[in-house]
Design an enzyme around this catalytic site. Structure first.
Site, PDB file in Angstrom:
ATOM      1  N   PHE A 122       9.124  71.895  36.373  1.00 25.93           N
ATOM      2  CA  PHE A 122       7.724  72.317  36.492  1.00 25.93           C
ATOM      3  C   PHE A 122       7.637  73.833  36.325  1.00 25.93           C
ATOM      4  CE2 PHE A 122       3.843  73.217  38.975  1.00 25.93           C
ATOM      5  CZ  PHE A 122       2.975  72.296  38.407  1.00 25.93           C
ATOM      6  N   ASP A 200      12.706  70.487  45.215  1.00 26.15           N
ATOM      7  CA  ASP A 200      11.252  70.410  45.126  1.00 26.15           C
ATOM      8  C   ASP A 200      10.887  68.925  45.193  1.00 26.15           C
ATOM      9  OD1 ASP A 200       8.570  70.288  44.401  1.00 26.15           O
ATOM     10  OD2 ASP A 200       8.720  72.102  43.165  1.00 26.15           O
ATOM     11  N   TYR A 225      -1.102  67.684  48.378  1.00 26.54           N
ATOM     12  CA  TYR A 225      -2.337  67.190  47.741  1.00 26.54           C
ATOM     13  C   TYR A 225      -2.067  66.102  46.698  1.00 26.54           C
ATOM     14  CZ  TYR A 225      -0.857  70.900  44.540  1.00 26.54           C
ATOM     15  OH  TYR A 225      -0.114  71.712  43.728  1.00 26.54           O
ATOM     16  N   LYS A 226      -0.808  65.730  46.524  1.00 25.23           N
ATOM     17  CA  LYS A 226      -0.476  64.664  45.572  1.00 25.23           C
ATOM     18  C   LYS A 226      -0.482  63.337  46.339  1.00 25.23           C
ATOM     19  CE  LYS A 226       1.577  67.895  42.391  1.00 25.23           C
ATOM     20  NZ  LYS A 226       2.714  68.719  42.031  1.00 25.23           N
ATOM     21  N   ARG A 375       0.681  60.803  31.210  1.00 22.88           N
ATOM     22  CA  ARG A 375       1.367  60.443  32.454  1.00 22.88           C
ATOM     23  C   ARG A 375       0.481  59.511  33.280  1.00 22.88           C
ATOM     24  NH1 ARG A 375       2.729  65.167  36.704  1.00 22.88           N
ATOM     25  NH2 ARG A 375       0.526  64.894  37.116  1.00 22.88           N
TER      26      ARG A 375
HETATM   27  C1  LIG Z   1       2.500  70.159  41.703  1.00 27.95           C
HETATM   28  C2  LIG Z   1       3.777  70.892  41.732  1.00 27.95           C
HETATM   29  C3  LIG Z   1       3.856  72.189  42.253  1.00 27.95           C
HETATM   30  C4  LIG Z   1       2.597  72.881  42.686  1.00 27.95           C
HETATM   31  O1  LIG Z   1       2.754  74.125  43.278  1.00 27.95           O
HETATM   32  P1  LIG Z   1       1.478  74.831  43.874  1.00 27.95           P
HETATM   33  O2  LIG Z   1       1.978  76.075  44.455  1.00 27.95           O
HETATM   34  O3  LIG Z   1       0.867  73.891  44.861  1.00 27.95           O
HETATM   35  O4  LIG Z   1       0.520  75.065  42.754  1.00 27.95           O
HETATM   36  C5  LIG Z   1       5.104  72.782  42.340  1.00 27.95           C
HETATM   37  N1  LIG Z   1       6.221  72.153  41.879  1.00 27.95           N
HETATM   38  C6  LIG Z   1       6.163  70.916  41.350  1.00 27.95           C
HETATM   39  C7  LIG Z   1       7.409  70.248  40.876  1.00 27.95           C
HETATM   40  C8  LIG Z   1       4.940  70.258  41.235  1.00 27.95           C
HETATM   41  O5  LIG Z   1       4.870  69.056  40.700  1.00 27.95           O
END
Ligand SMILES: *Cc1c(COP(=O)(O)O)cnc(C)c1O
Length: 413
Positions: A122, A200, A225-226, A375
Site C-alpha cells: 500500500f 500492517d 474504518y474497514k 476489487r
Molecule cells: C487502508 C490502509 C491504510 C490507511 O492508512 P490511513 O493512515 O488510515 O490513511 C494503511 N495501510 C494499508 C495496508 C491500508 O490498506
C-alpha cells in the site's frame, strides 16, 4: 454456480441475522467495498449520537473517563487480533502509527542500515519507509514479487533479510490482491536474523484470524474504518509486544506519552508500558464508534467471520472463473484459498470503464485499483452470498454488453 446455491448458503449462514443490525436501503447497488469503508451499524450511529450528548452534558468533566479510551478500546480490539491486554492502543491514523513504530524500531537497531518492505505494498506504507530511510540514512529495499504470489514474496524475503536488516514492514493481507502472508513463519524468519517485524493488519483485522501474541509478533498497526466499521477517519491502532515496552522510543514526544502527564513537568520522560506510544488528545467520538463496531464483531466471533469470509470469496472465485474469465477477465488474487484474505480482485484491461459502468448504473460498488483491477470486498457481517452472486452476474452482463474500452481513469481517487 446458480442462484439457488447462493440462496441456500444464505439460509445456512449463522451470521445472517447480523445484517439486520445495519440500515441497508435496498438490494442495489450491491456494496462490495466493505474493506475500504465499512458500513455503520445502528449501534454505531447511536454510539456517535450518545458521544455527542455526553460531550454536551459533561463538558470538560468527561475527560475523567474519555482519557482512558485509547487503551480501553485498544484492549477490546486486541482480543480480535490475539493480543493480551496492555499492548494495543487505538490512536492517531494508521499512517502516523506506522511512522511511530517504524521509527522506534530503527532507533532500537542502530547498527543496521537496511529497511525491508514490499514494492507492491500500500502506498502509505512504502512512502513512510522511504521517508524514514531518507531521514535516518538507511537503505530501503523493496521486495519485488507479483502481488498475487505471497510464496514468492516470502522467498524473496528469506533471501534478503540479513544481519544488516533493522526492520521489515509488510502487509499481512495485500490491499489489492488479497494475498495473505504466513504471519508466524515470517515473524520467526525476521526475528531469527535479529530484525524487528512490523505488520500492517489493515485488511486483516475483523475478517481474517490474526494471533499477534501467538506469532510472537513485535509490532503491528491497522485501521478501524474497514472491517471494523468505525467510520470515515476513525482512529487507527497499534500493537507493541509487552517484551518491547520500555525498550522502544517513539519519535513523537507528546504530552499524552509522558509519565505523570498532568504534572506538566519539565522535559520528556516516557510513560511506562504501552502508554508511551500515545501522542496527543484522543479522538473520543471516533473511539466510541470503534467500540460499538467491535461489540458487533465480538458477537459474531473471529472464527465465524473467517469461515464466512472464506465461503464468500470461494463463491466469488468460482464465479469469476465461470462467468468473467470467458469474457477476457482474470482472477488477480491467489488461486489457493489458503493464501487469500477476505477480498478478491479481478483483472481486465478495461477495468476502469467497467467499474464506472457498474457504479454509474447503480449495480455494484466495487473498488477500482490502478492500473487494471476491480476489487471485491464482501464484509462477513453484512454481505450475503446472493449479493456476491448478483454482483458477479451484473459484472458479466456489463462486460458482455460491449467490450470495455481499454484505458485508465483521468484521475484516481
Ligand atoms: C487502508 C490502509 C491504510 C490507511 O492508512 P490511513 O493512515 O488510515 O490513511 C494503511 N495501510 C494499508 C495496508 C491500508 O490498506
Amino acid at each position: 454456480m446458480d442462484r439457488r446455491t447462493a440462496e441456500r448458503l444464505d439460509l445456512d449462514d449463522p451470521l445472517a441475522g447480523l445484517r439486520a443490525e445495519f440500515d441497508i436501503a435496498g438490494d442495489r447497488p450491491v456494496y462490495m467495498d466493505g474493506n475500504s469503508l465499512g458500513r455503520p451499524s445502528r449501534a454505531t450511529v447511536e454510539a456517535v449520537h450518545r458521544a455527542a450528548a455526553d460531550w454536551a452534558g459533561r463538558l470538560v468533566g468527561g475527560w475523567q473517563e474519555w482519557i482512558d479510551l485509547p487503551s480501553v478500546v485498544g484492549d477490546r480490539l486486541g482480543r480480535l487480533v490475539g493480543a493480551g491486554p496492555g499492548q494495543v492502543l487505538v490512536c492517531d491514523s494508521t499512517t502516523v502509527n506506522l511512522y511511530k513504530l517504524a521509527a522506534a524500531a530503527l532507533d532500537a537497531r542502530p547498527g543496521r542500515d537496511v529497511i525491508v518492505g514490499a514494492a507492491t505494498d500500500f502506498p502509505t506504507d512504502r512512502y513512510v519507509l522511504e521517508g524514514l530511510a531518507a531521514a535516518t540514512g538507511r537503505r530501503l529495499v523493496l521486495l519485488d514479487a507479483p502481488d498475487d504470489d505471497p510464496a514468492a514474496l516470502e522467498d524473496r524475503l528469506a533471501a534478503t533479510v540479513g544481519d544488516q536488516t533493522a526492520l521489515v514492514s509488510l502487509s499481512h493481507v495485500h490491499y489489492r490482491s488479497g494475498a495473505r502472508l504466513d504471519g508466524r513463519s515470517v515473524t520467526e524468519l525476521v526475528q531469527g536474523r535479529g530484525a524487528l517485524m512490523l505488520w500492517d493488519l489493515a485488511h486483516s483485522a475483523g475478517s481474517v484470524p490474526v494471533d499477534l501474541d501467538g506469532w510472537g509478533a513485535d509490532l503491528a498497526v491497522g485501521c478501524s474504518y474497514k472491517y471494523l466499521n468505525g467510520g470515515p477517519g476513525a482512529p487507527g491502532w497499534l500493537y507493541v509486544r509487552r517484551g518491547l515496552h520500555g525498550r522502544l522510543r517513539q519519535p513523537i514526544w507528546g504530552w499524552f506519552g509522558r509519565a505523570d502527564q498532568f504534572a506538566m513537568g519539565e522535559g520528556y520522560v516516557p510513560a511506562a508500558g504501552i502508554g508511551s506510544h500515545l501522542t496527543g488528545t484522543p479522538p473520543v467520538i471516533g473511539l466510541r464508534a470503534v467500540d460499538a463496531g467491535l461489540e458487533l464483531l465480538e458477537r459474531a466471533g473471529v472464527a465465524a467471520l473467517w469461515a464466512k469470509s472464506q465461503r464468500l470469496t470461494a463463491l466469488l472465485a468460482e464465479m469469476v472463473e465461470e462467468d468473467l474469465v470467458p469474457l477476457g477477465a482474470r482472477l488477480a488474487s491467489p488461486s489457493d484459498p489458503d493464501r487469500r484474505g477476505a477480498h478478491l480482485t479481478v483483472g481486465h484491461t478495461g477495468a476502469w470503464t467497467w467499474c464506472r459502468a457498474l457504479v454509474d448504473g447503480d449495480l455494484v460498488i466495487p473498488d477500482f485499483r490502478a492500473p487494471d483491477r476491480i476489487r471485491l470486498g464482501p464484509a462477513p457481517l453484512y454481505t450475503r452470498f446472493t449479493d456476491c452472486f448478483d454482483a458477479v452476474r451484473m459484472m458479466a452482463e456489463v462486460l458482455a454488453a460491449g467490450p470495455a474500452p481499454a484505458g485508465g481513469p483521468a484521475r484516481v481517487t
